[in-house]
Design a protein around this motif. Structure first.
Motif, PDB file in Angstrom:
ATOM      1  N   LYS A 135       4.326  -5.019   3.667  1.00  0.00           N
ATOM      2  CA  LYS A 135       5.562  -5.170   2.887  1.00  0.00           C
ATOM      3  C   LYS A 135       6.677  -5.823   3.715  1.00  0.00           C
ATOM      4  CE  LYS A 135       7.310  -0.433   3.656  1.00  0.00           C
ATOM      5  NZ  LYS A 135       8.229  -0.729   4.739  1.00  0.00           N
ATOM      6  N   ASP A 136       6.570  -5.770   5.036  1.00  0.00           N
ATOM      7  CA  ASP A 136       7.587  -6.397   5.893  1.00  0.00           C
ATOM      8  C   ASP A 136       7.259  -7.842   6.246  1.00  0.00           C
ATOM      9  OD1 ASP A 136       8.823  -3.928   5.942  1.00  0.00           O
ATOM     10  OD2 ASP A 136       7.760  -3.297   7.757  1.00  0.00           O
ATOM     11  N   ARG A 137       6.190  -8.352   5.657  1.00  0.00           N
ATOM     12  CA  ARG A 137       5.742  -9.682   6.066  1.00  0.00           C
ATOM     13  C   ARG A 137       5.948 -10.718   4.968  1.00  0.00           C
ATOM     14  NH1 ARG A 137       0.941  -6.947   8.212  1.00  0.00           N
ATOM     15  NH2 ARG A 137      -0.102  -7.652   6.326  1.00  0.00           N
ATOM     16  N   HIS A 138       6.941 -11.543   5.153  1.00  0.00           N
ATOM     17  CA  HIS A 138       7.089 -12.697   4.267  1.00  0.00           C
ATOM     18  C   HIS A 138       7.248 -13.899   5.165  1.00  0.00           C
ATOM     19  CE1 HIS A 138       7.229 -10.359   0.614  1.00  0.00           C
ATOM     20  NE2 HIS A 138       7.889  -9.456   1.316  1.00  0.00           N
ATOM     21  N   GLY A 139       6.483 -14.920   4.895  1.00  0.00           N
ATOM     22  CA  GLY A 139       6.517 -16.081   5.791  1.00  0.00           C
ATOM     23  C   GLY A 139       5.661 -15.883   7.027  1.00  0.00           C
ATOM     24  N   TYR A 140       4.852 -14.854   7.021  1.00  0.00           N
ATOM     25  CA  TYR A 140       3.912 -14.644   8.140  1.00  0.00           C
ATOM     26  C   TYR A 140       2.508 -14.991   7.680  1.00  0.00           C
ATOM     27  CZ  TYR A 140       7.458 -12.140  10.835  1.00  0.00           C
ATOM     28  OH  TYR A 140       8.568 -11.804  11.558  1.00  0.00           O
ATOM     29  N   PRO A 141       1.560 -15.068   8.612  1.00  0.00           N
ATOM     30  CA  PRO A 141       0.175 -15.325   8.192  1.00  0.00           C
ATOM     31  C   PRO A 141      -0.310 -14.243   7.228  1.00  0.00           C
ATOM     32  CG  PRO A 141       0.376 -15.488  10.588  1.00  0.00           C
ATOM     33  CD  PRO A 141       1.677 -14.972  10.080  1.00  0.00           C
ATOM     34  N   LEU A 142      -1.255 -14.659   6.380  1.00  0.00           N
ATOM     35  CA  LEU A 142      -1.907 -13.701   5.490  1.00  0.00           C
ATOM     36  C   LEU A 142      -2.881 -12.873   6.340  1.00  0.00           C
ATOM     37  CD1 LEU A 142      -2.271 -13.160   2.346  1.00  0.00           C
ATOM     38  CD2 LEU A 142      -4.338 -14.560   2.551  1.00  0.00           C
ATOM     39  N   ILE A 143      -2.788 -11.542   6.228  1.00  0.00           N
ATOM     40  CA  ILE A 143      -3.688 -10.693   7.013  1.00  0.00           C
ATOM     41  C   ILE A 143      -4.799 -10.189   6.098  1.00  0.00           C
ATOM     42  CG2 ILE A 143      -3.883  -8.682   8.537  1.00  0.00           C
ATOM     43  CD1 ILE A 143      -1.919 -10.849   9.549  1.00  0.00           C
ATOM     44  N   ILE A 144      -6.031 -10.602   6.398  1.00  0.00           N
ATOM     45  CA  ILE A 144      -7.150 -10.161   5.578  1.00  0.00           C
ATOM     46  C   ILE A 144      -8.141  -9.378   6.448  1.00  0.00           C
ATOM     47  CG2 ILE A 144      -6.848 -12.214   4.131  1.00  0.00           C
ATOM     48  CD1 ILE A 144      -9.531 -13.241   5.175  1.00  0.00           C
ATOM     49  N   ALA A 145      -9.025  -8.618   5.788  1.00  0.00           N
ATOM     50  CA  ALA A 145     -10.004  -7.833   6.543  1.00  0.00           C
ATOM     51  C   ALA A 145     -11.277  -7.702   5.734  1.00  0.00           C
ATOM     52  CB  ALA A 145      -9.438  -6.451   6.880  1.00  0.00           C
ATOM     53  N   GLY A 146     -12.390  -7.631   6.453  1.00  0.00           N
ATOM     54  CA  GLY A 146     -13.685  -7.435   5.804  1.00  0.00           C
ATOM     55  C   GLY A 146     -14.585  -6.649   6.735  1.00  0.00           C
ATOM     56  N   GLY A 147     -15.865  -6.602   6.405  1.00  0.00           N
ATOM     57  CA  GLY A 147     -16.798  -5.845   7.243  1.00  0.00           C
ATOM     58  C   GLY A 147     -17.106  -4.483   6.649  1.00  0.00           C
TER      59      GLY A 147
END
Lengths: 616, 216
Positions: A135-147
């Motif tokens: 929620k604090d991230r605008h204009g930052y890289p998209l953080i994704i996760a898998g596995g």
């Protein structure tokens, strides 16, 4: 970034294993960063040597880099000596390939292999000067996760923007296309996430809410918008022969955990061991044809120069043509000194032929996993192997010249008694007797017994089971230490507090995620490493968010209970898991699903999903 | 047949160890499809031998390795094939055939080094200090060996030691050392000199390059 390169040159002499941070390995990819649309950082939340051994990285790295519009680079958790120097010298976390700070990427993708590396994710974001909460991230890289651990996304729901559920290579291209389009349109993160949530296999946690009952169980997991799916269905590669496979693998300069070619022979497992999460979530079994494997092996040997090729899967000896595959590989490459390795093997799967073939080039270790000490307990977990199997396969191995064996067991399995614990030692002693029988004495023999602690995992028949409390586990470990005395036995055990924490996070909900952030703020990282594990900090973190960790690890769950991971559809149906749990309590076996269908439900997941039943 | 290759290790590869280097060369030979001979025994490995190990963090522009090959191969072709497949930072600069009985370990006699190091104290006359240092009867230094720490006399090993230039707060030194079983490396000489001079070097900021190994 010349700046980082300059600074690095000055600090790398002061850190342990500086080659962790230099990149430049054979088959790593260097591209012109200005010629691509998307920059993707594949992030592994553990040290280089662990991360570079991971198959998913090997596949996805080259898959993404084969796209002209994308540049995938790698980043690992810096070891603590390096982290301190980076913070001292104001060096942000950077990619190995081009030494670019991570906050300049479009996407940072974490792979979730182990719950105790979650604090490293937060630490890596912080080292990249990226806020840890989405929620604090605008204009930052998209953080994704898998596995595999993404199958319970709840504990990382405040951190990760979107989760990818299932086989990554099936979904990543759609996601890259979408990010590229959104970047071109200048679409904000909210819009991108909204569009991503329409892709099957994508779970966007900010579009859902957990609601709790008074007893702390979950009442519902509610979608906050009408147009997001109530359940996110996993994605599966349908044909492993036709799907992407790379004929290159990066060859590290330093020794990694698995420093060899990894050849994936099939995905999934048909055995149905009731504790095994991988055996459930990676269903159905999809084999690669021998022809494809031989062709692939040849290309990989040429492109890497490795001296060993490891045949990987959850149970490699179950591969339909395992004997002839090994025979062909050995015959073809033995003159060049290239050996074949099999990872941990079922104790019933060994044949004299296989052993003799493998040792033609080089002897690799023999690792067998009976898991339970007595037949009764092995029936409870549906391991389906017998003492006779163990005697037979170790006898053949000793005859072929092996002198050391590793035996893997689990402590704290459901229904386990002290009698079962003693059974572990009895089996180890039995193996020693077999050696004596073959060689006349126990000279040169080494038997390593390793016990891990049972952790109930989501999407397994044992997901309703409580974990043994720590005192009980310590009692069992001490008992084994007493029983396994003597020069030939080596006993390794797992830190009970770590296994407890693993259970809490594995079955954790979003409140556990709050504690995770607190724990990291208080200095937790590398929780899976003895020297850094700070259990007291974790207990304080749980207390500060008002939850009792014992609730997650020790409470026997009701069949009606809603789990945090019920928002995910892994294909294997809940009624099958319930059935298996009940059979476990009765000590009844379920057959291998290659024999006939056990009704797990996977074949109904999607059109085109093929398992042994549908093939018939 | 046996080939002797002179090679350089430079750039970021100064951060890989001797063992890592040996593995990198072995794998490069496999990628180049070179048919090397294998040792007999439990775990067959290529018949590769290297000169004395270089310390981590140092570069070289004239180290050697020997390899025994199954087939006859033109040394120039070996060099070219290898250079196509070696990682950036490793390069073969010369390659020639030697007799099968010719052992690299018998051949290496000296190592030539250039060293660039940050000076902490510009005021001192380093030329004078080095002269007095070399004129000592013995120059004792502690060296880690397999059987623990050992005192050795550096003086027996130093063939030549001089200043090449001093500028910008850095000193550029030339050092030629005898190489034999248990001989010291340039870092031992630098530390001993630093002690002798009363701490004049920033020992964390050293660039060591082995210009070449000298064979007899």
């Amino acid at each position: 970034m010349l700046d980082i390169k300059d600074k690095l040159d000055k600090i790398l002499m002061k850190v342990s294993k500086p080659a962790r941070y230099i990149g430049g390995e054979i088959n790593s990819v260097i591209k012109d960063v200005n010629s691509v649309d998307i920059r993707f950082a594949f992030a592994f939340p553990d040290v280089y040597e662990v991360g570079m051994s991971h198959l998913g990285l090997k596949i996805l790295y080259h898959l993404m880099n084969d796209r002209d519009d994308t540049y995938c680079e790698r980043v690992f958790a810096p070891w603590v000596d390096m982290e301190n120097l980076m913070r001292e010298n104001d060096i942000p976390l950077f990619s190995l390939e081009t030494k670019t700070p991570l906050n300049m990427f479009d996407i940072i993708g974490f792979t979730l292999q182990y719950e105790l590396s979650y604090t490293n994710i937060l630490n890596m974001l912080d080292l990249s000067k990226i806020p840890v909460r989405s929620k604090d991230r605008h204009g930052y890289p998209l953080i994704i996760a898998g596995g595999p651990c993404a199958y319970n996304p709840a504990p990382l729901s405040d951190v990760v923007d979107l989760f990818v559920i299932g086989d990554g290579e099936e979904i990543i291209n759609e996601l890259l296309d979408l990010v590229k389009a959104c970047k071109k349109d200048g679409a904000p993160k909210e819009v991108l996430l909204r569009r991503a949530s329409k892709i099957q296999g994508v779970y966007v946690p900010s579009f859902y809410r957990e609601v709790y009952n008074f007893d702390n169980t979950i009442r519902t997991i509610e979608p906050l918008n009408e147009d997001v799916p109530a359940k996110v269905k996993k994605r599966v590669v349908k044909d492993l022969d036709k799907t992407y496979h790379s004929d290159r693998q990066i060859v590290p300069f330093i020794n990694t955990v698995h420093d060899r070619i990894i050849l994936e022979v099939f995905r999934g497992c048909t055995r149905g061991c009731r504790f095994c999460q991988a055996g459930m979530i990676y269903r159905p079994v999809r084999e690669r044809s021998k022809k494809t494997l031989l062709k692939l092996a040849d290309k990989l040997i040429k492109s890497t120069g490795y001296e060993e090729i490891s045949l990987t899967s959850l149970s490699t000896c179950d591969y339909s043509e395992i004997e002839s595959l090994i025979y062909d590989l050995i015959e073809k490459y033995k003159d060049r000194g290239i050996g074949v390795a099999l990872p941990s093997t079922r104790i019933d799967a060994f044949s004299v032929n296989l052993l003799n073939e493998i040792q033609k080039v080089r002897k690799t270790g023999l690792t067998l996993a009976p898991e339970g000490g007595t037949q009764r307990l092995r029936d409870v977990i549906n391991k389906g192997v017998t003492e006779r199997d163990l005697i037979n396969s170790t006898r053949e191995a000793f005859k072929a010249g092996w002198r050391s064996v590793k035996l893997y067991f689990m402590l704290g399995l459901p229904e386990e008694t002290m009698e079962d614990v003693k059974g572990i030692s009895d089996l180890a002693h039995l193996v020693a007797d077999v050696y004596k029988d073959v060689n006349g004495n126990t000279k040169g023999l080494k038997i390593t017994v390793s016990t891990s602690t049972f952790v109930p995992k989501p999407f397994t028949p044992f997901q309703w089971c409580p974990q043994d409390d720590m005192d009980t586990i310590i009692k069992k470990q001490n008992y084994l230490k007493e029983l396994l005395k003597g020069k030939i036995f080596h006993y390794n055990w797992h830190e009970p507090k770590m296994s407890f924490l693993e259970a809490v996070i594995s079955k954790g909900d979003r409140r556990v995620g709050q504690a995770l952030i607190k724990a990291w703020e208080s200095g937790c990282k590398f929780d899976g490493w003895d020297e850094f594990f700070k259990f007291d900090n974790w207990l304080k973190a749980f207390e500060s968010v008002g939850i009792d960790p014992r609730f997650y690890a020790y409470k026997e769950r009701d069949f009606k209970e809603i789990f945090p991971w019920d928002v995910i559809d892994a294909g294997v149906k809940k009624d099958y898991l319930v059935r298996e749990y009940k059979k476990a309590l009765e000590g009844r076996l379920t057959n291998d699903c290659r024999l006939y269908c056990t009704g797990c439900g996977i074949k109904d997941l999607d059109e085109g999903v093929v398992c042994f039943e549908t093939e018939k | 047949m046996k080939l002797r290759s002179k090679f350089e290790k430079d750039g970021d590869l100064k951060f890989i160890s001797h063992l890592d280097l040996m593995r990198a060369i072995e794998r490069a030979m496999r990628r180049a499809q070179i048919k090397f001979s294998l040792s007999k025994g439990f775990n067959p490995h290529p018949l590769l031998s290297f000169g004395p190990a270089l310390m981590m963090g140092a570069t070289t522009h004239g180290d050697y390795f020997d390899v025994v090959l199954e087939d006859e191969i033109d040394p120039e072709k070996f060099k070219d094939d290898m250079n196509r497949t070696l990682p950036n930072g490793l390069k073969i600069i010369d390659c020639y055939r030697v007799d099968d009985k010719d052992l690299l370990s018998d051949r290496v006699v000296e190592g030539e080094y250039t060293i660039i190091i940050d000076l902490l104290d510009y005021g001192k006359d380093m030329g004078d200090i080095i002269e007095r240092f070399l004129n000592k009867d013995e120059i004792l230094a502690e060296k880690d060996t397999k059987s623990g720490k050992k005192m050795i006399d550096l003086k027996k090993y130093i063939e030549e030691f001089k200043i090449l230039s001093v500028h910008d707060g850095k000193i550029n030194l030339y050092l030629r050392l005898k190489i034999s079983e248990g001989s010291p490396g340039p870092i031992h000489v630098l530390k001993a000199l630093d002690d002798f001079a009363g701490h004049v070097f920033d020992l964390e900021k050293i660039l060591i390059d082995r210009k070449k190994l000298i064979l007899n």
